[in-house]
Design an enzyme around this catalytic site. Structure first.
Site, short mmCIF file in Angstrom:
data_model
loop_
_atom_site.label_atom_id
_atom_site.label_comp_id
_atom_site.label_asym_id
_atom_site.label_seq_id
_atom_site.Cartn_x
_atom_site.Cartn_y
_atom_site.Cartn_z
N CYS A 106 -5.50 -0.85 -10.50
CA CYS A 106 -5.32 -1.50 -8.65
C CYS A 106 -4.66 -2.69 -8.78
O CYS A 106 -3.77 -2.95 -7.65
CB CYS A 106 -6.63 -1.21 -8.27
SG CYS A 106 -7.82 -2.28 -9.26
N HIS B 131 -12.35 -4.03 -8.32
CA HIS B 131 -11.24 -3.29 -7.55
C HIS B 131 -10.42 -4.15 -6.65
O HIS B 131 -10.86 -5.32 -6.32
CB HIS B 131 -12.00 -2.23 -6.56
CG HIS B 131 -11.14 -1.37 -5.90
ND1 HIS B 131 -10.39 -0.47 -6.83
CD2 HIS B 131 -10.99 -0.90 -4.85
CE1 HIS B 131 -9.78 0.29 -6.00
NE2 HIS B 131 -9.81 0.05 -4.64
N ASP C 227 -5.89 0.73 0.37
CA ASP C 227 -6.51 1.11 -0.94
C ASP C 227 -5.99 2.18 -1.36
O ASP C 227 -6.11 3.32 -0.89
CB ASP C 227 -7.87 1.02 -0.80
CG ASP C 227 -8.69 1.47 -1.94
OD1 ASP C 227 -8.01 1.66 -3.07
OD2 ASP C 227 -10.04 1.34 -2.13
#
Length: 180
Positions: free
Chosen positions: A30, A83, A99
């Site tokens: 991520c 994250h 996201d």
């Protein structure tokens, strides 16, 4: 009606990125996905880069719940060690979260994302409460680097296949991918 204003603003919003399926994406990377998204925004000049932030989400225990993630179909959360998402604080008055791992819209209005993906801290055991590290996108592009070593197990095997592009190498001091 008051509730229609955010929906109308979201409808007029032009995303800062290509559609989700056209973004650079590698599962479990991520921080690199968001770095590549920041790079895209910088190179395409649709919005000032100063309106964008990389948001690292973690805690001391490296156990944070996030709901509405592709890695967990259904109603339960994924427990990530950390994250990273992109926050666009639009000059148009509404903020959006990008996201690439969510099943929510891409981009997602900030309030919707917070309500659906984070839930309330009141409903979360204290050991899972999240902390946020917000980094301006220009600083993130300049200072983030990763050798991807955190994605290898103790035998040196990849936990998840690495991206096909070379490791991101930038400034002298790399920003840590986790809160701390």
């Amino acid at each position: 009606m008051e509730g229609d204003v955010p929906a109308a603003a979201a409808a007029r919003y032009q995303p800062a990125s290509p559609p989700r399926d056209a973004c650079v994406y590698n599962s479990c990377y991520c921080e690199e996905n968001i770095w590549k998204l920041c790079e895209y925004i910088k190179n395409h000049d649709q919005y000032p880069l100063e309106e964008c932030y990389a948001v690292f989400i973690s805690n001391e225990r490296k156990m944070i719940p996030i709901w509405k993630q592709q890695a967990r179909p259904g109603d339960g959360p994924v427990i990530w060690d950390y994250h990273v998402v992109l926050l666009h604080v639009s000059s148009g008055g509404q903020s959006f979260i990008y996201d690439l791992d969510t099943v929510l819209p891409f981009p997602c209005p900030f309030d919707t994302y917070v309500e659906d993906a984070f839930k309330s801290d009141e409903d979360i055991h204290p050991q899972f409460r999240r902390k946020f590290r917000v980094i301006r996108a220009d600083s993130y592009l300049k200072n983030f680097a990763s050798d991807r070593s955190h994605m290898k197990d103790s035998s040196g095997n990849w936990r998840e296949p690495p991206p096909s592009y070379p490791c991101i190498e930038t400034g002298e001091k790399a920003l840590s991918p986790v809160y701390g």
